[in-house]
Design a protein around this motif. Structure first.
Motif, PDB file in Angstrom:
ATOM      1  N   SER A 165       0.826  -1.209   0.000  1.00 29.85           N
ATOM      2  CA  SER A 165       0.000   0.000   0.000  1.00 29.85           C
ATOM      3  C   SER A 165       0.861   1.259   0.000  1.00 29.85           C
ATOM      4  CB  SER A 165      -0.927   0.006   1.211  1.00 29.85           C
ATOM      5  OG  SER A 165      -1.860  -1.056   1.129  1.00 29.85           O
ATOM      6  N   SER A 166       1.904   1.263   0.804  1.00 28.38           N
ATOM      7  CA  SER A 166       2.744   2.455   0.915  1.00 28.38           C
ATOM      8  C   SER A 166       3.515   2.727  -0.371  1.00 28.38           C
ATOM      9  CB  SER A 166       3.703   2.311   2.101  1.00 28.38           C
ATOM     10  OG  SER A 166       2.988   2.404   3.324  1.00 28.38           O
ATOM     11  N   LEU A 167       3.931   1.676  -1.064  1.00 23.35           N
ATOM     12  CA  LEU A 167       4.603   1.876  -2.346  1.00 23.35           C
ATOM     13  C   LEU A 167       3.650   2.511  -3.350  1.00 23.35           C
ATOM     14  CD1 LEU A 167       6.714  -1.386  -2.580  1.00 23.35           C
ATOM     15  CD2 LEU A 167       7.622   0.942  -2.598  1.00 23.35           C
ATOM     16  N   GLY A 168       2.374   2.130  -3.292  1.00 25.08           N
ATOM     17  CA  GLY A 168       1.389   2.771  -4.148  1.00 25.08           C
ATOM     18  C   GLY A 168       1.230   4.236  -3.814  1.00 25.08           C
ATOM     19  N   PRO A 173       7.751   5.020  -9.788  1.00 23.34           N
ATOM     20  CA  PRO A 173       7.556   3.987 -10.810  1.00 23.34           C
ATOM     21  C   PRO A 173       8.436   2.757 -10.636  1.00 23.34           C
ATOM     22  CG  PRO A 173       8.620   5.946 -11.740  1.00 23.34           C
ATOM     23  CD  PRO A 173       8.126   6.325 -10.384  1.00 23.34           C
ATOM     24  N   ARG A 174       9.511   2.888  -9.868  1.00 25.53           N
ATOM     25  CA  ARG A 174      10.347   1.717  -9.596  1.00 25.53           C
ATOM     26  C   ARG A 174       9.592   0.647  -8.823  1.00 25.53           C
ATOM     27  NH1 ARG A 174      15.340   4.050  -6.437  1.00 25.53           N
ATOM     28  NH2 ARG A 174      13.632   5.299  -5.535  1.00 25.53           N
ATOM     29  N   LEU A 179       5.757  -4.728  -7.306  1.00 24.65           N
ATOM     30  CA  LEU A 179       4.372  -5.021  -6.948  1.00 24.65           C
ATOM     31  C   LEU A 179       3.751  -6.113  -7.801  1.00 24.65           C
ATOM     32  CD1 LEU A 179       3.068  -1.353  -6.468  1.00 24.65           C
ATOM     33  CD2 LEU A 179       3.561  -3.017  -4.660  1.00 24.65           C
ATOM     34  N   VAL A 180       4.106  -6.152  -9.053  1.00 22.83           N
ATOM     35  CA  VAL A 180       3.450  -7.074  -9.996  1.00 22.83           C
ATOM     36  C   VAL A 180       3.485  -8.536  -9.548  1.00 22.83           C
ATOM     37  CG1 VAL A 180       3.638  -8.053 -12.319  1.00 22.83           C
ATOM     38  CG2 VAL A 180       3.589  -5.566 -12.004  1.00 22.83           C
ATOM     39  N   PRO A 181       4.598  -9.060  -9.022  1.00 21.51           N
ATOM     40  CA  PRO A 181       4.588 -10.462  -8.593  1.00 21.51           C
ATOM     41  C   PRO A 181       3.529 -10.779  -7.527  1.00 21.51           C
ATOM     42  CG  PRO A 181       6.840  -9.668  -8.760  1.00 21.51           C
ATOM     43  CD  PRO A 181       5.949  -8.475  -8.919  1.00 21.51           C
ATOM     44  N   PHE A 182       3.150  -9.786  -6.747  1.00 21.25           N
ATOM     45  CA  PHE A 182       2.135 -10.006  -5.715  1.00 21.25           C
ATOM     46  C   PHE A 182       0.722 -10.059  -6.302  1.00 21.25           C
ATOM     47  CE2 PHE A 182       5.706  -8.359  -3.273  1.00 21.25           C
ATOM     48  CZ  PHE A 182       5.705  -9.184  -2.154  1.00 21.25           C
ATOM     49  N   ALA A 183       0.577  -9.744  -7.576  1.00 21.62           N
ATOM     50  CA  ALA A 183      -0.740  -9.791  -8.218  1.00 21.62           C
ATOM     51  C   ALA A 183      -1.255 -11.218  -8.358  1.00 21.62           C
ATOM     52  CB  ALA A 183      -0.685  -9.116  -9.583  1.00 21.62           C
ATOM     53  N   THR A 184      -0.368 -12.190  -8.188  1.00 17.69           N
ATOM     54  CA  THR A 184      -0.785 -13.600  -8.246  1.00 17.69           C
ATOM     55  C   THR A 184      -0.637 -14.282  -6.889  1.00 17.69           C
ATOM     56  OG1 THR A 184       1.440 -14.199  -9.013  1.00 17.69           O
ATOM     57  CG2 THR A 184      -0.254 -13.820 -10.698  1.00 17.69           C
ATOM     58  N   ASP A 185      -0.560 -13.499  -5.838  1.00 16.85           N
ATOM     59  CA  ASP A 185      -0.435 -14.058  -4.492  1.00 16.85           C
ATOM     60  C   ASP A 185      -1.656 -14.913  -4.150  1.00 16.85           C
ATOM     61  OD1 ASP A 185       1.396 -13.425  -1.885  1.00 16.85           O
ATOM     62  OD2 ASP A 185      -0.684 -13.788  -1.288  1.00 16.85           O
TER      63      ASP A 185
END
Length: 229
Positions: A165-168, A173-174, A179-185
């Motif tokens: 959440s904090s990175l969002g 943009p780094r 974050l993307v790998p966590f989209a399939t958590d």
């Protein structure tokens, strides 16, 4: 006057004097009630009365007082920063320290960044680490990126989720390839946070992840992703 009679008498009216009487009581329950009643006073008065209570001898009273500084602290930001820094670094109770971190984040006090960074690495208390990571998102300080990247690898799932959440919120943009790998958590709540966190990023990688999340088997995740596309 007994504690019972004191509380019942003061419940008749809430004023500076009545709340001060509660806050001066030897009974911590009365002092805790006094802290809660501060919400009914003018902010300038409540702020004056709350200052000595943030170092109360009872941890529950200190926690209640420190927790209110996120709304009262703008009465005097310089003094509030001093009070919160002191509780963050010196309080003996992790939940009070965590409340101080929460308030620092809510008030966007980037001046305390270095102290929060230092304490994150020094403390083994997950609650305090969690509050620091969450607060860093609210601070939106670019210096927080390396620490948030580190927090993604925490063994505590709640700290990982807070880092997402904090990175969002940070908007760097780094963060996208992190974050993307966590989209399939496997945890749908983590995927939900990723769907939220990717909203600020206008990149093909972020969009592809959101498009995949828009077809998630959990409705809450899918709807959040669709909103952010």
């Amino acid at each position: 006057m007994s504690d019972y009679l004191l509380l019942n008498t003061l419940q008749m009216t809430v004023s500076r004097e009545s709340v001060q009487q509660l806050l001066s009581s030897e009974d911590f329950g009365n002092r805790l009630s006094g802290v809660n009643l501060l919400r009914q006073l003018e902010p300038s008065i409540a702020y004056e009365l709350i200052q000595p209570i943030v170092t109360d001898g009872n941890a529950r009273v200190r926690y209640a007082a420190v927790s209110q500084l996120d709304t009262l602290g703008d009465q005097d930001l310089s003094l509030t920063l001093t009070l919160l820094r002191d509780r963050l670094l010196n309080d003996s109770e992790p939940d009070v320290q965590a409340a101080a971190a929460d308030a620092l984040g809510a008030l966007k006090m980037t001046e305390a960044f270095e102290e929060m960074k230092q304490l994150y690495h020094q403390s083994s208390e997950w609650l305090l680490q969690f509050s620091i990571v969450a607060a860093l998102g609210e601070l939106a300080d670019p210096r927080a990126f390396p620490l948030l990247e580190e927090a993604l690898s925490s063994e505590t799932s709640l700290i990982q989720t807070a880092a997402i959440s904090s990175l969002g919120e940070l908007g760097d943009p780094r963060a996208v390839p992190l974050l993307v790998p966590f989209a399939t958590d496997s945890d749908w709540q983590v995927r939900y946070r990723v769907a939220q966190a990717l909203k600020p990023f206008d990149t093909s990688e972020a969009r592809a992840a959101l498009e995949a999340l828009a077809n998630d088997s959990v409705e809450q995740v899918a709807q959040e992703a669709k909103r952010n596309l």
